[in-house]
Scaffold this motif. Structure first.
Motif, PDB file in Angstrom:
ATOM      1  N   ARG A  20      -2.828  22.616  10.262  1.00  0.00           N
ATOM      2  CA  ARG A  20      -3.776  23.643   9.840  1.00  0.00           C
ATOM      3  C   ARG A  20      -3.686  24.857  10.763  1.00  0.00           C
ATOM      4  O   ARG A  20      -2.978  24.836  11.754  1.00  0.00           O
ATOM      5  N   ASP A  21      -4.409  25.898  10.454  1.00  0.00           N
ATOM      6  CA  ASP A  21      -4.399  27.139  11.227  1.00  0.00           C
ATOM      7  C   ASP A  21      -5.291  26.970  12.456  1.00  0.00           C
ATOM      8  O   ASP A  21      -6.519  26.948  12.346  1.00  0.00           O
ATOM      9  N   GLY A  22      -4.668  26.868  13.617  1.00  0.00           N
ATOM     10  CA  GLY A  22      -5.385  26.649  14.860  1.00  0.00           C
ATOM     11  C   GLY A  22      -6.217  27.830  15.312  1.00  0.00           C
ATOM     12  O   GLY A  22      -7.049  27.696  16.207  1.00  0.00           O
ATOM     13  N   TYR A  36     -11.991  25.357  23.123  1.00  0.00           N
ATOM     14  CA  TYR A  36     -11.312  26.242  22.170  1.00  0.00           C
ATOM     15  C   TYR A  36      -9.873  25.769  21.980  1.00  0.00           C
ATOM     16  O   TYR A  36      -9.392  25.628  20.846  1.00  0.00           O
ATOM     17  N   LEU A  37      -9.176  25.534  23.092  1.00  0.00           N
ATOM     18  CA  LEU A  37      -7.781  25.093  23.015  1.00  0.00           C
ATOM     19  C   LEU A  37      -7.651  23.713  22.387  1.00  0.00           C
ATOM     20  O   LEU A  37      -6.705  23.449  21.640  1.00  0.00           O
ATOM     21  N   LEU A  38      -8.597  22.827  22.674  1.00  0.00           N
ATOM     22  CA  LEU A  38      -8.573  21.484  22.076  1.00  0.00           C
ATOM     23  C   LEU A  38      -8.714  21.567  20.553  1.00  0.00           C
ATOM     24  O   LEU A  38      -7.939  20.945  19.825  1.00  0.00           O
ATOM     25  N   PHE A  39      -9.693  22.344  20.086  1.00  0.00           N
ATOM     26  CA  PHE A  39      -9.854  22.513  18.631  1.00  0.00           C
ATOM     27  C   PHE A  39      -8.594  23.093  18.009  1.00  0.00           C
ATOM     28  O   PHE A  39      -8.136  22.633  16.961  1.00  0.00           O
ATOM     29  N   SER A  40      -8.008  24.104  18.660  1.00  0.00           N
ATOM     30  CA  SER A  40      -6.787  24.722  18.133  1.00  0.00           C
ATOM     31  C   SER A  40      -5.645  23.715  18.072  1.00  0.00           C
ATOM     32  O   SER A  40      -4.911  23.660  17.079  1.00  0.00           O
ATOM     33  N   ILE A  56      -5.795  20.370  17.923  1.00  0.00           N
ATOM     34  CA  ILE A  56      -6.051  19.357  16.893  1.00  0.00           C
ATOM     35  C   ILE A  56      -5.738  19.920  15.511  1.00  0.00           C
ATOM     36  O   ILE A  56      -5.084  19.262  14.693  1.00  0.00           O
ATOM     37  N   LEU A  57      -6.198  21.128  15.257  1.00  0.00           N
ATOM     38  CA  LEU A  57      -5.921  21.756  13.961  1.00  0.00           C
ATOM     39  C   LEU A  57      -4.424  21.937  13.753  1.00  0.00           C
ATOM     40  O   LEU A  57      -3.894  21.623  12.683  1.00  0.00           O
ATOM     41  N   PHE A  58      -3.728  22.438  14.765  1.00  0.00           N
ATOM     42  CA  PHE A  58      -2.287  22.644  14.676  1.00  0.00           C
ATOM     43  C   PHE A  58      -1.556  21.332  14.393  1.00  0.00           C
ATOM     44  O   PHE A  58      -0.672  21.267  13.532  1.00  0.00           O
ATOM     45  N   LEU A  59      -1.942  20.276  15.102  1.00  0.00           N
ATOM     46  CA  LEU A  59      -1.298  18.971  14.903  1.00  0.00           C
ATOM     47  C   LEU A  59      -1.562  18.404  13.513  1.00  0.00           C
ATOM     48  O   LEU A  59      -0.782  17.590  13.026  1.00  0.00           O
TER      49      LEU A  59
END
Length: 129
Positions: A110-112, A98-102, A104-107
Motif C-alpha cells: 500500500r501507499d506508505g 510514523y515510520l512504522l506505519f509507513s 507496514i503499509l509498504f510491506l
C-alpha cells in the motif's frame, strides 16, 4: 503567555524542535515565527525537500516547519500544523510511529505516505477547511 498544558506540549516535542532549529541553522535558513511555530526556508532547504524519497513542499520537526519558500510555507500551513499537534501528542514517539506505519503499509503493498494515518489526519484537515 503559554499555559501549563501548552508548555508541556512544547517540552514533549522539544527533542525534534531542537533538531529542526539546528538543521535550519546549519543550512542557513531564514527563520520566522508564526503562531508559536518556527518556520524556516531557504535555497538549501528547498534543495533537500525536493530530493526526499517523497518530495515535499514542507516538512515538520516538532515546532519547526521547513518549507521550500515562503509561498510553500503559507500554502501548507494548515497541513503542517496538524503535524505540529501530532508531535505535541506523540512527542519523541512520533517519528518512530510514523515510520512504522509507513513500513507496514509498504510491506502490505500500500501507499506508505498517503495511507499513513498521520497523513490522513493532515489531509482531512486541509479538505475540511
Amino acid at each position: 503567555m503559554p499555559n501549563a498544558i501548552q508548555m508541556a506540549a512544547y517540552l514533549w516535542a522539544s527533542p525534534y524542535t531542537i533538531i529542526g532549529i539546528a538543521i535550519g541553522l546549519i543550512l542557513g535558513g531564514r527563520f520566522q515565527r508564526v503562531d508559536g511555530v518556527i518556520e524556516i526556508h531557504g535555497p538549501r532547504i528547498a534543495w533537500l525537500l525536493r530530493r526526499m524519497i517523497v518530495p515535499a513542499q514542507a516538512l515538520t520537526f516538532g515546532h519547526v516547519v521547513f518549507g521550500q519558500n515562503q509561498a510553500a510555507l503559507a500554502s501548507t500551513r494548515l497541513h503542517e500544523r496538524v503535524h505540529v499537534r501530532q508531535y505535541e501528542r506523540w512527542g519523541p514517539l512520533f517519528v518512530p510511529m510514523y515510520l512504522l506505519f509507513s513500513a507496514i503499509l509498504f510491506l502490505r503493498g500500500r501507499d506508505g505516505y498517503r495511507e499513513n494515518p498521520f497523513e490522513i489526519e493532515a489531509y482531512d484537515a486541509e479538505e475540511s477547511e
